[in-house]
Design a protein around this motif. Structure first.
Motif, PDB file in Angstrom:
ATOM      1  N   UNK A  48       0.854  -1.181   0.000  1.00  0.00           N
ATOM      2  CA  UNK A  48       0.000   0.000   0.000  1.00  0.00           C
ATOM      3  C   UNK A  48       0.891   1.232   0.000  1.00  0.00           C
ATOM      4  N   UNK A  49       0.340   2.340  -0.420  1.00  0.00           N
ATOM      5  CA  UNK A  49       1.095   3.569  -0.336  1.00  0.00           C
ATOM      6  C   UNK A  49       1.444   4.159  -1.690  1.00  0.00           C
ATOM      7  N   UNK A  50       1.890   5.392  -1.627  1.00  0.00           N
ATOM      8  CA  UNK A  50       2.224   6.146  -2.832  1.00  0.00           C
ATOM      9  C   UNK A  50       3.737   6.290  -2.915  1.00  0.00           C
ATOM     10  N   UNK A  51       4.301   5.719  -3.944  1.00  0.00           N
ATOM     11  CA  UNK A  51       5.749   5.788  -4.158  1.00  0.00           C
ATOM     12  C   UNK A  51       6.010   6.151  -5.615  1.00  0.00           C
ATOM     13  N   UNK A  52       7.085   6.910  -5.845  1.00  0.00           N
ATOM     14  CA  UNK A  52       7.428   7.255  -7.223  1.00  0.00           C
ATOM     15  C   UNK A  52       7.828   5.995  -7.980  1.00  0.00           C
ATOM     16  N   UNK A  53       8.598   5.113  -7.309  1.00  0.00           N
ATOM     17  CA  UNK A  53       9.008   3.857  -7.916  1.00  0.00           C
ATOM     18  C   UNK A  53       9.425   2.881  -6.833  1.00  0.00           C
ATOM     19  N   UNK A  54       9.518   1.605  -7.216  1.00  0.00           N
ATOM     20  CA  UNK A  54       9.884   0.543  -6.289  1.00  0.00           C
ATOM     21  C   UNK A  54      11.089  -0.214  -6.825  1.00  0.00           C
ATOM     22  N   UNK A  55      12.070  -0.448  -5.946  1.00  0.00           N
ATOM     23  CA  UNK A  55      13.162  -1.349  -6.315  1.00  0.00           C
ATOM     24  C   UNK A  55      12.673  -2.779  -6.167  1.00  0.00           C
ATOM     25  N   UNK A  56      12.988  -3.621  -7.128  1.00  0.00           N
ATOM     26  CA  UNK A  56      12.701  -5.041  -7.021  1.00  0.00           C
ATOM     27  C   UNK A  56      14.020  -5.778  -7.230  1.00  0.00           C
ATOM     28  N   UNK A  57      14.339  -6.666  -6.294  1.00  0.00           N
ATOM     29  CA  UNK A  57      15.638  -7.349  -6.360  1.00  0.00           C
ATOM     30  C   UNK A  57      15.616  -8.683  -5.631  1.00  0.00           C
ATOM     31  N   UNK A  58      16.594  -9.529  -5.949  1.00  0.00           N
ATOM     32  CA  UNK A  58      17.561  -9.413  -7.031  1.00  0.00           C
ATOM     33  C   UNK A  58      16.996  -9.967  -8.342  1.00  0.00           C
ATOM     34  N   UNK A  59      17.124  -9.164  -9.395  1.00  0.00           N
ATOM     35  CA  UNK A  59      16.631  -9.587 -10.713  1.00  0.00           C
ATOM     36  C   UNK A  59      17.646 -10.517 -11.383  1.00  0.00           C
TER      37      UNK A  59
END
Length: 197
Positions: A106-117
Protein backbone atom coordinates in the motif's frame (compact mmCIF):
# COMPACT_ATOMS: atom_id res chain seq x y z
CA UNK A 1 14.89 3.34 -19.52
CA UNK A 2 16.20 5.28 -16.51
CA UNK A 3 19.59 4.28 -15.17
CA UNK A 4 20.02 4.89 -11.45
CA UNK A 5 23.18 4.38 -9.38
CA UNK A 6 23.39 3.26 -5.75
CA UNK A 7 26.34 4.33 -3.63
CA UNK A 8 28.78 1.87 -2.17
CA UNK A 9 27.61 1.07 1.39
CA UNK A 10 30.95 1.74 3.06
CA UNK A 11 33.58 4.47 3.02
CA UNK A 12 35.29 5.18 -0.32
CA UNK A 13 38.02 7.80 -0.50
CA UNK A 14 37.07 8.82 -4.03
CA UNK A 15 33.31 8.73 -3.51
CA UNK A 16 32.46 12.44 -3.73
CA UNK A 17 34.74 12.83 -6.74
CA UNK A 18 33.04 9.84 -8.37
CA UNK A 19 29.54 11.09 -7.57
CA UNK A 20 30.23 14.57 -8.95
CA UNK A 21 31.73 13.00 -12.09
CA UNK A 22 28.73 10.66 -12.53
CA UNK A 23 26.32 13.58 -12.31
CA UNK A 24 28.43 15.55 -14.80
CA UNK A 25 28.25 12.49 -17.10
CA UNK A 26 24.45 12.60 -17.03
CA UNK A 27 23.33 10.58 -13.99
CA UNK A 28 19.73 11.52 -13.15
CA UNK A 29 19.18 9.80 -9.80
CA UNK A 30 21.69 8.64 -7.16
CA UNK A 31 20.66 6.60 -4.12
CA UNK A 32 22.87 7.22 -1.07
CA UNK A 33 22.74 4.05 1.01
CA UNK A 34 25.04 4.20 4.02
CA UNK A 35 23.87 1.76 6.70
CA UNK A 36 24.87 2.85 10.20
CA UNK A 37 26.23 6.24 9.20
CA UNK A 38 25.62 9.16 11.55
CA UNK A 39 24.07 12.45 10.43
CA UNK A 40 27.54 14.01 10.68
CA UNK A 41 29.10 11.41 8.37
CA UNK A 42 26.26 11.74 5.86
CA UNK A 43 26.41 15.55 6.03
CA UNK A 44 30.16 15.47 5.36
CA UNK A 45 29.55 13.33 2.28
CA UNK A 46 26.77 15.61 1.05
CA UNK A 47 28.97 18.68 1.67
CA UNK A 48 31.46 17.22 -0.82
CA UNK A 49 28.83 16.88 -3.56
CA UNK A 50 28.08 19.91 -5.73
CA UNK A 51 24.84 21.42 -4.32
CA UNK A 52 23.49 21.63 -7.87
CA UNK A 53 23.27 17.81 -7.76
CA UNK A 54 21.46 17.52 -4.40
CA UNK A 55 17.96 17.56 -5.97
CA UNK A 56 18.89 14.31 -7.73
CA UNK A 57 19.82 12.39 -4.56
CA UNK A 58 17.59 9.90 -2.71
CA UNK A 59 18.73 8.92 0.80
CA UNK A 60 18.12 5.59 2.53
CA UNK A 61 18.59 6.94 6.09
CA UNK A 62 19.22 10.19 7.96
CA UNK A 63 15.93 11.55 6.63
CA UNK A 64 16.19 14.74 8.68
CA UNK A 65 18.82 15.91 6.16
CA UNK A 66 16.24 15.98 3.34
CA UNK A 67 15.18 19.57 3.89
CA UNK A 68 18.59 20.98 4.83
CA UNK A 69 20.18 19.71 1.59
CA UNK A 70 17.05 19.98 -0.58
CA UNK A 71 17.41 16.34 -1.64
CA UNK A 72 15.12 14.57 -4.11
CA UNK A 73 13.62 12.22 -1.57
CA UNK A 74 13.66 9.25 0.78
CA UNK A 75 14.00 5.55 0.07
CA UNK A 76 12.35 3.17 2.53
CA UNK A 77 13.51 -0.39 3.23
CA UNK A 78 11.23 -3.32 2.52
CA UNK A 79 10.81 -3.88 6.26
CA UNK A 80 9.31 -0.41 6.73
CA UNK A 81 5.89 -0.66 8.35
CA UNK A 82 4.85 2.90 7.53
CA UNK A 83 3.33 3.12 4.06
CA UNK A 84 3.44 6.50 2.40
CA UNK A 85 -0.32 7.06 2.20
CA UNK A 86 -0.42 10.65 1.03
CA UNK A 87 1.40 12.54 -1.68
CA UNK A 88 4.62 13.47 0.09
CA UNK A 89 6.55 16.73 -0.15
CA UNK A 90 9.54 14.70 -1.34
CA UNK A 91 9.83 11.74 -3.69
CA UNK A 92 9.50 8.33 -2.04
CA UNK A 93 10.75 4.98 -3.19
CA UNK A 94 10.92 1.61 -1.50
CA UNK A 95 12.63 -1.76 -1.72
CA UNK A 96 10.71 -4.95 -2.48
CA UNK A 97 12.17 -8.44 -2.62
CA UNK A 98 9.31 -10.36 -4.24
CA UNK A 99 6.50 -9.90 -6.72
CA UNK A 100 4.00 -10.57 -3.92
CA UNK A 101 5.47 -7.70 -1.91
CA UNK A 102 5.02 -5.31 -4.85
CA UNK A 103 1.44 -6.42 -5.47
CA UNK A 104 0.39 -6.16 -1.81
CA UNK A 105 2.20 -2.91 -1.02
CA UNK A 106 0.00 0.00 0.00
CA UNK A 107 1.10 3.57 -0.34
CA UNK A 108 2.22 6.15 -2.83
CA UNK A 109 5.75 5.79 -4.16
CA UNK A 110 7.43 7.25 -7.22
CA UNK A 111 9.01 3.86 -7.92
CA UNK A 112 9.88 0.54 -6.29
CA UNK A 113 13.16 -1.35 -6.31
CA UNK A 114 12.70 -5.04 -7.02
CA UNK A 115 15.64 -7.35 -6.36
CA UNK A 116 17.56 -9.41 -7.03
CA UNK A 117 16.63 -9.59 -10.71
CA UNK A 118 20.00 -11.02 -11.79
CA UNK A 119 22.82 -12.56 -9.76
CA UNK A 120 24.47 -9.74 -7.81
CA UNK A 121 27.81 -8.29 -8.92
CA UNK A 122 28.73 -6.95 -5.46
CA UNK A 123 27.26 -9.61 -3.13
CA UNK A 124 28.55 -13.13 -3.69
CA UNK A 125 25.80 -15.74 -3.37
CA UNK A 126 23.01 -13.15 -3.75
CA UNK A 127 21.27 -14.90 -6.63
CA UNK A 128 18.42 -13.91 -8.92
CA UNK A 129 15.02 -14.40 -7.29
CA UNK A 130 12.72 -12.66 -9.78
CA UNK A 131 12.46 -13.61 -13.44
CA UNK A 132 12.04 -11.14 -16.29
CA UNK A 133 8.68 -12.76 -17.13
CA UNK A 134 7.50 -12.26 -13.54
CA UNK A 135 8.56 -8.61 -13.73
CA UNK A 136 6.59 -8.11 -16.93
CA UNK A 137 3.45 -9.64 -15.43
CA UNK A 138 3.88 -7.62 -12.22
CA UNK A 139 4.24 -4.33 -14.12
CA UNK A 140 1.04 -5.06 -16.04
CA UNK A 141 -0.96 -6.13 -12.98
CA UNK A 142 0.27 -3.60 -10.42
CA UNK A 143 0.74 -0.52 -12.62
CA UNK A 144 3.78 0.35 -10.48
CA UNK A 145 7.04 1.83 -11.71
CA UNK A 146 9.63 -0.89 -11.08
CA UNK A 147 13.40 -0.44 -10.93
CA UNK A 148 15.37 -3.63 -11.44
CA UNK A 149 18.24 -4.09 -8.99
CA UNK A 150 20.83 -6.82 -8.74
CA UNK A 151 23.34 -7.86 -11.37
CA UNK A 152 22.79 -4.91 -13.70
CA UNK A 153 25.65 -5.34 -16.15
CA UNK A 154 26.19 -4.47 -19.81
CA UNK A 155 25.45 -8.13 -20.62
CA UNK A 156 22.22 -8.40 -18.58
CA UNK A 157 20.66 -4.95 -19.02
CA UNK A 158 19.47 -5.66 -22.61
CA UNK A 159 17.28 -8.48 -21.24
CA UNK A 160 15.04 -5.78 -19.75
CA UNK A 161 12.76 -3.39 -21.61
CA UNK A 162 10.98 -0.17 -20.72
CA UNK A 163 7.68 -2.04 -20.87
CA UNK A 164 8.97 -4.25 -18.04
CA UNK A 165 10.87 -1.78 -15.90
CA UNK A 166 10.82 2.00 -15.53
CA UNK A 167 14.49 1.81 -14.62
CA UNK A 168 17.49 -0.23 -13.56
CA UNK A 169 19.85 0.50 -10.67
CA UNK A 170 23.56 -0.27 -10.82
CA UNK A 171 25.90 -0.71 -7.88
CA UNK A 172 28.64 -3.32 -8.31
CA UNK A 173 29.17 -2.64 -12.02
CA UNK A 174 30.15 0.93 -11.15
CA UNK A 175 31.92 0.63 -7.78
CA UNK A 176 33.94 -2.53 -8.51
CA UNK A 177 36.39 -0.25 -10.32
CA UNK A 178 39.08 1.52 -8.26
CA UNK A 179 39.40 4.67 -10.35
CA UNK A 180 36.95 7.49 -10.99
CA UNK A 181 37.61 7.40 -14.75
CA UNK A 182 36.84 3.66 -14.91
CA UNK A 183 33.67 4.12 -12.82
CA UNK A 184 32.40 6.88 -15.09
CA UNK A 185 33.26 4.79 -18.15
CA UNK A 186 31.23 1.85 -16.74
CA UNK A 187 28.31 4.24 -16.11
CA UNK A 188 28.48 5.67 -19.63
CA UNK A 189 28.53 2.17 -21.10
CA UNK A 190 25.38 1.20 -19.16
CA UNK A 191 23.71 4.54 -19.96
CA UNK A 192 24.17 3.98 -23.70
CA UNK A 193 22.43 0.62 -23.39
CA UNK A 194 19.64 2.03 -21.19
CA UNK A 195 19.04 4.85 -23.71
CA UNK A 196 18.34 2.25 -26.42
CA UNK A 197 15.88 0.28 -24.30
Amino acid sequence: MKLLVISTPGFDGAETETINALFSAGLEILHLRKPGWSNLQMAELLDGIDPAHHPRIMIHSNYDLLEKYQLRGAHLPSRSIHPCSTTPAYSRSRSCHSIEEVECLAGIYEYLFISPVFDSVSKQGYLSAVSVDELHNCTNSSGRRLVALGGITAQKLPELSSSICWGAAALGTIWQHEGVVERVSAFRNLQKIADRI
